[in-house]
Design an enzyme around this catalytic site. Structure first.
Site, mmCIF file in Angstrom:
data_model
loop_
_atom_site.group_PDB
_atom_site.id
_atom_site.type_symbol
_atom_site.label_atom_id
_atom_site.label_comp_id
_atom_site.label_asym_id
_atom_site.label_seq_id
_atom_site.Cartn_x
_atom_site.Cartn_y
_atom_site.Cartn_z
ATOM 1 N N SER A 124 0.854 -1.184 0.000
ATOM 2 C CA SER A 124 0.000 0.000 0.000
ATOM 3 C C SER A 124 0.887 1.229 0.000
ATOM 4 O O SER A 124 2.073 1.161 0.366
ATOM 5 C CB SER A 124 -0.878 -0.003 1.255
ATOM 6 N N TYR A 137 -1.960 0.247 10.630
ATOM 7 C CA TYR A 137 -1.935 -0.284 9.268
ATOM 8 C C TYR A 137 -0.593 0.014 8.596
ATOM 9 O O TYR A 137 0.035 -0.867 8.002
ATOM 10 C CB TYR A 137 -3.083 0.327 8.463
ATOM 11 N N LYS A 141 2.366 -2.485 7.168
ATOM 12 C CA LYS A 141 2.766 -2.468 5.766
ATOM 13 C C LYS A 141 4.245 -2.119 5.600
ATOM 14 O O LYS A 141 4.896 -2.597 4.666
ATOM 15 C CB LYS A 141 1.885 -1.490 4.979
ATOM 16 N N THR A 172 -12.662 -0.564 -3.362
ATOM 17 C CA THR A 172 -12.944 -1.839 -2.715
ATOM 18 C C THR A 172 -13.833 -1.603 -1.502
ATOM 19 O O THR A 172 -13.998 -0.468 -1.035
ATOM 20 C CB THR A 172 -11.656 -2.535 -2.246
#
Length: 232
Positions: A124, A137, A141, A172
């Site tokens: 990402s 997050y 990552k 998404t």
């Protein structure tokens, strides 16, 4: 030549789009995910597994002995300030986004080595820079990037290629849920389609074996990428 490719998170989003494209190319796809019903709709070999329980993965993939490519696409994302994120949030991110890919890679490396294959990590923009609310997050990552970089160096003697793809904002369910949790509007005009993101992964997989794409960064054309928007 027909390839055998395992795709995690194949039951929705980027993983589902990628699976459809690889099947159309004539590849044999092993679709891994938690939703057995959604996986069954893909019309390919499936593995039902829960990445939040990495200790169960060995049994789930024990029958795989040859793998031309392993695509780590699955992941989770929750946002919030560091001051409010509980231990459970941090543990979920590290388990699903880092530990599970590492364990799955370890288990399947013999199969990938046998094919002189390819491991692709779908990361990402958060794996390159972190903004407010994205700490858990982004940390996971960044760790996934480290895993990919180390694996690339270790597996070069075995002729195993390792690539990372960094998609920006993608249309998404995850993106919609994140926008909602942040109280921000979801603008479909400012995201790329899951198909476009999947096509970038397909491109990396199709680069001839004489070369390796180490890192590929892709972002929507109609937004200026920055630390708080480049999220898968």
């Amino acid at each position: 030549m027909t390839r055998t490719i395992l795709v995690t998170g194949a039951n929705r989003g980027i993983g589902r789009e990628l699976t459809h494209r690889l099947i159309a190319d004539g590849d044999t796809v092993i679709a891994l995910g938690r939703d057995a019903a959604a996986l069954a709709e893909l019309g390919c070999r499936t593995v039902v597994a829960d990445l939040s329980r990495p200790e169960t993965l060995a049994e789930a993939v024990s029958s795989i002995d040859h793998l031309d490519a392993l695509v780590h696409n699955a992941g989770i994302a929750e946002v919030g300030p560091v001051a409010e994120l509980g231990l459970d949030v941090w543990q979920r991110h590290m388990t699903v986004n880092v530990t599970a890919p590492a364990e799955l890679t370890r288990l399947l490396l013999p199969a990938v080595r046998a094919a002189r294959g390819h491991v692709v990590f779908v990361n990402s923009g958060a794996g390159l820079s972190a903004g407010a609310l994205w700490s858990a997050y982004a940390a996971s990552k960044h760790a996934l990037k480290a895993l990919a970089d180390a694996l690339r160096a270790e597996e070069k003697p075995n002729e195993v290629r390792v690539s990372t793809v960094y998609p920006g904002q993608v249309a998404t369910d995850m993106q919609r849920q994140l926008k909602k949790s942040m109280g921000a509007p979801y603008d479909p005009e400012k995201v790329m389609s899951a198909g476009t993101a999947a096509e970038s992964i397909r491109y990396v997989l199709n680069v001839p074996a004489e070369a390796t794409v180490h890192d590929l960064r892709i972002a929507p054309s109609n937004v200026v990428p920055h630390a708080t928007t480049m999220r898968r």
